[in-house]
Design an enzyme around this catalytic site. Structure first.
Site, mmCIF file in Angstrom:
data_model
loop_
_atom_site.group_PDB
_atom_site.id
_atom_site.type_symbol
_atom_site.label_atom_id
_atom_site.label_comp_id
_atom_site.label_asym_id
_atom_site.label_seq_id
_atom_site.Cartn_x
_atom_site.Cartn_y
_atom_site.Cartn_z
ATOM 1 N N GLY A 1 48.696 75.979 25.541
ATOM 2 C CA GLY A 1 48.230 77.227 24.932
ATOM 3 C C GLY A 1 48.929 78.471 25.422
ATOM 4 N N LYS A 2 50.146 78.343 25.935
ATOM 5 C CA LYS A 2 50.867 79.528 26.441
ATOM 6 C C LYS A 2 51.201 80.488 25.301
ATOM 7 C CE LYS A 2 54.101 76.954 28.251
ATOM 8 N NZ LYS A 2 53.527 75.625 27.981
ATOM 9 N N THR A 3 51.759 79.957 24.215
ATOM 10 C CA THR A 3 52.107 80.809 23.071
ATOM 11 C C THR A 3 50.852 81.359 22.411
ATOM 12 O OG1 THR A 3 54.075 79.437 22.726
ATOM 13 C CG2 THR A 3 53.433 80.904 20.938
ATOM 14 N N ASP B 1 51.699 46.988 33.257
ATOM 15 C CA ASP B 1 50.816 46.970 34.428
ATOM 16 C C ASP B 1 51.628 47.049 35.710
ATOM 17 O OD1 ASP B 1 48.731 46.630 32.652
ATOM 18 O OD2 ASP B 1 48.704 44.447 32.852
ATOM 19 N N PRO C 1 52.315 72.882 31.347
ATOM 20 C CA PRO C 1 52.800 71.769 30.532
ATOM 21 C C PRO C 1 52.814 72.130 29.049
ATOM 22 C CG PRO C 1 51.081 71.058 32.075
ATOM 23 C CD PRO C 1 51.107 72.548 32.088
ATOM 24 N N PRO C 2 53.571 71.388 28.244
ATOM 25 C CA PRO C 2 53.597 71.667 26.787
ATOM 26 C C PRO C 2 52.221 71.483 26.159
ATOM 27 C CG PRO C 2 55.396 70.185 27.430
ATOM 28 C CD PRO C 2 54.499 70.313 28.617
ATOM 29 N N HIS D 1 44.019 37.754 29.621
ATOM 30 C CA HIS D 1 44.644 38.894 30.308
ATOM 31 C C HIS D 1 43.741 40.126 30.238
ATOM 32 C CE1 HIS D 1 48.291 41.229 31.633
ATOM 33 N NE2 HIS D 1 47.600 42.211 31.064
ATOM 34 N N GLU D 2 43.278 40.450 29.020
ATOM 35 C CA GLU D 2 42.419 41.636 28.863
ATOM 36 C C GLU D 2 41.054 41.418 29.502
ATOM 37 O OE1 GLU D 2 43.674 44.361 27.940
ATOM 38 O OE2 GLU D 2 45.564 43.502 27.264
#
Length: 648
Positions: A239-241, A532, A235-236, A457-458
């Site tokens: 740490g590939k680079t 939700d 994924p972006p 709601h919360e």
């Protein structure tokens, strides 16, 4: 050595300086000389010419191009008459040059005038004819063509990279040269494997590649062959680079770095030419490493874009890359590293053994790796004593290395904004809220009625999650608008490698707790539960169609990891009806379950909602005070840390 480089002049006699010199030359020619000998001349009027002609002072008349005359005066007249002497004494006058110029108009009338004066005054003058070409006139004649060529060169420079790139790639004649940036002993990379936190498995793989280049005999003496390529997939932001930079710093061999888009050009054949030039340079500096970032720019599967009408220049570039990777021998010691986050679209020929022999998956960091990444990024920060990195690592599931770097920077900015002398733990928590939830909007106008609905709601989310065994433990709940949401609840999810059916159902029930609270208290529902509903619908659909967790549909999955079924449903219409029915049954079942839980603890739900309306933000301690301790909560160190966070 570095001081000398800093003081070295960057002057470069490029095409821009050539244009300036050309313009100055044209201006100089215009100001100081239209042709040889004319700079010293003085234009004569018709009356002044007649006077000089009648006085017999003219020694010679030179008629140029049948349109203009140069007037030469006799030596004795120059010495005798002051008007001639003044001109001769002029520092710009050159001896033997004409004193005057005369635009006579019609040539025949001019000749008749001279002949009449010669007969009448017995003149001794002579006149001659001459064709003369002006250098300026020649230049001006070719000026339109010069301007067209200059404009063409200018645009070619711009389209080919503006003069940048390795090997003079910015010049039109070097457009097929590789633009790879070379790192060798003169431009050493300081990044090493010590700077790469986490990624233990990936580091082990690439360390072996570095060892191949440093000690090739260790492997070849047993009959083994050095791998030709390794593909970093993930994924972006994982740490590939960075891992490739560490390879460059550790290997101690020439390292060619470029992006896949550097091969793409509007000119036909340029991409393939740059591939050839890149591998030619790499072979010359063998042993060496080539790193191609975002290789999907040229490595996309061939033949899939035929309907778009685009040309096949990208395919030609890929074909050349395939040839080069499988073309050089194993004794050249050139290894190709590449990185992409879209491995599924790459051409199969590129992925086969013999080209990219190894595919190294760089995944999102787990809990232990996130802790290591935090240790790297907090080094330049000034931290307070209350910062708990273990808790921060647990609070950031799904964060990549780049996300954690951004989180640390955001925490520093928040602390500086509040005029603090050090970064506190709460600054990191605020940074998490800022990144996950968005910017806090305390000035957003909300009516008391809407605020009450949001609070219940919360509170419904918090109550249901508190009463369910597999729901994530709550960290805090807020009804302060943040980003696009009007309220939010933050949880501390458990890191799981596999998820069981009961765990997914509990999570869905907690998610439906907000809408269930609205229905129970107000006997009405609102549009505030959109996110939700989206979340639980995705989860229910995944249970039925992906993971095979539904008894009615059975142990079957309709998920295709290759992505080839995007336009075709892999099931019948009858099965589609069953799937829709089962998804709805799962969601409605958890909704009713949430209502039952809230009805059972309605008095405590009211207390929690009122506390939310009063304080706007509540933490785990407030829930412990209202509901008591969760009977199934695990005895973990993190629980004590959660209890210590009581204020925002």
């Amino acid at each position: 050595m570095s001081e000398k480089k800093k003081n070295t002049s960057n002057f470069n006699l490029g095409s821009n300086w050539i244009y300036i010199i050309l313009i100055l030359f044209l201006v100089g020619m215009t100001l100081f000389g239209r042709s040889s000998g004319f700079t010293e001349g003085k234009d004569l009027s018709s009356i002044a010419f007649n006077e000089i002609l009648n006085d017999n002072d003219i020694d010679k008349v030179l008629i140029l191009n049948n349109s203009r005359a140069e007037i030469y005066i006799k030596e004795d007249a120059i010495k005798a008459k002051e008007k001639y002497t003044k001109i001769v004494k002029n520092p710009f006058y050159r001896k033997g040059s004409p004193l005057y110029e005369y635009n006579f108009g019609d040539l025949q009338n001019f000749e008749n005038k001279i002949e009449k004066a010669r007969e009448k005054y017995n003149l001794s003058l002579d006149y001659q004819y001459k064709e003369r070409t002006s250098i300026l006139d020649t230049i001006l004649g070719f000026l339109p063509f010069i301007l067209l060529i200059a404009i063409w060169l200018f645009f070619m420079r711009r389209m080919s990279g503006g003069g940048s790139g390795a090997g003079g790639g910015g010049q039109i004649f070097n457009i097929g040269k590789s633009r790879a940036k070379l790192f060798d002993e003169n431009t050493k990379v300081k990044t090493t494997f010590k700077n790469v936190a986490g990624l233990e498995g990936a580091k082990e793989e690439v360390q072996e590649i570095v060892d191949f280049l440093k000690n090739p005999d260790k492997y070849t003496k047993l009959g083994g062959k050095i791998p030709k390529g390794a593909l970093l997939v993930g994924p972006p932001g994982t740490g590939k680079t960075l891992l490739a930079k560490a390879v460059a710093g550790e290997a101690g061999v020439p390292f060619f770095s470029l992006s896949g888009s550097d091969f793409v050009e509007m000119f036909v054949g340029v991409g393939a030419s740059r591939v050839r030039d890149l591998f030619k340079q790499a072979k010359q500096k063998s042993p060496s490493i080539i790193f191609i970032d975002e290789i999907d720019a040229i490595g996309r599967a061939r033949g899939k874009n035929s309907m778009t009408g685009s040309n096949d220049e990208r395919e030609n570039t890929l074909n050349q890359l395939l040839t080069e990777m499988d073309g050089f021998g194993t004794d050249t010691n050139v290894i190709v590293l590449a990185a992409t986050n879209r491995a599924e679209i790459l051409d199969k020929a590129l992925m086969r053994a013999g080209r990219f022999d190894r595919q190294i998956y760089v995944d999102l960091p787990d809990l232990h790796e996130r802790k290591e990444i935090f240790d790297v990024h907090i080094k330049p920060l000034k931290l307070a004593e209350d910062v708990k990195l273990d808790f921060l690592a647990q609070q950031t599931p799904g964060f990549s290395g780049a996300d954690i770097a951004n989180l640390c920077n955001e925490a520093a900015l928040i602390a500086a904004r509040n005029d603090k002398s050090a970064i506190h733990h709460q600054d990191f928590m605020d940074a998490v809220d800022r990144i996950v939830g968005g910017l806090e909007k305390k000035n957003k106008v909300i009516t008391p009625k809407e605020k009450k609905v949001i609070a219940y709601h919360e509170a419904g989310h918090a109550t249901v999650s508190w009463m369910l065994k597999y729901a994530a433990p709550l960290v805090k709940v807020t009804i302060v608008p943040r980003g696009q949401s009007l309220g939010a609840a933050w949880y501390l999810p458990e890191e799981r490698k596999i998820v069981q059916t009961e765990q997914m159902l509990d999570e869905m029930c907690a998610t439906m707790g907000g809408r269930a609270a609205e229905k129970l208290i107000f006997d009405k529902i609102s549009t505030g539960a959109l996110s939700d509903l989206e979340k639980v619908t995705k989860q229910a659909r995944a249970m039925v169609t992906v993971y095979g967790l539904n008894d009615e549909v059975g142990n079957v999955t309709y998920y295709d990891s290759s992505g080839n079924d995007s336009f075709v449903k892999p099931y019948s219409e009858e099965t589609a009806k069953t799937i829709d029915k089962e998804i709805s049954k799962i969601i409605e079942g958890q909704y009713q379950r949430a209502i039952e839980i809230l009805d059972l603890h309605k008095d405590k739900l009211d207390i929690l909602a009122q506390k939310l309306l009063e304080k706007e933000v509540i933490f785990k301690d407030d829930l412990v005070e209202i509901f008591g301790k969760r009977p199934f909560e695990k005895d973990e160190k993190i629980s004590d840390e959660l209890n210590s966070i009581t204020e925002e």
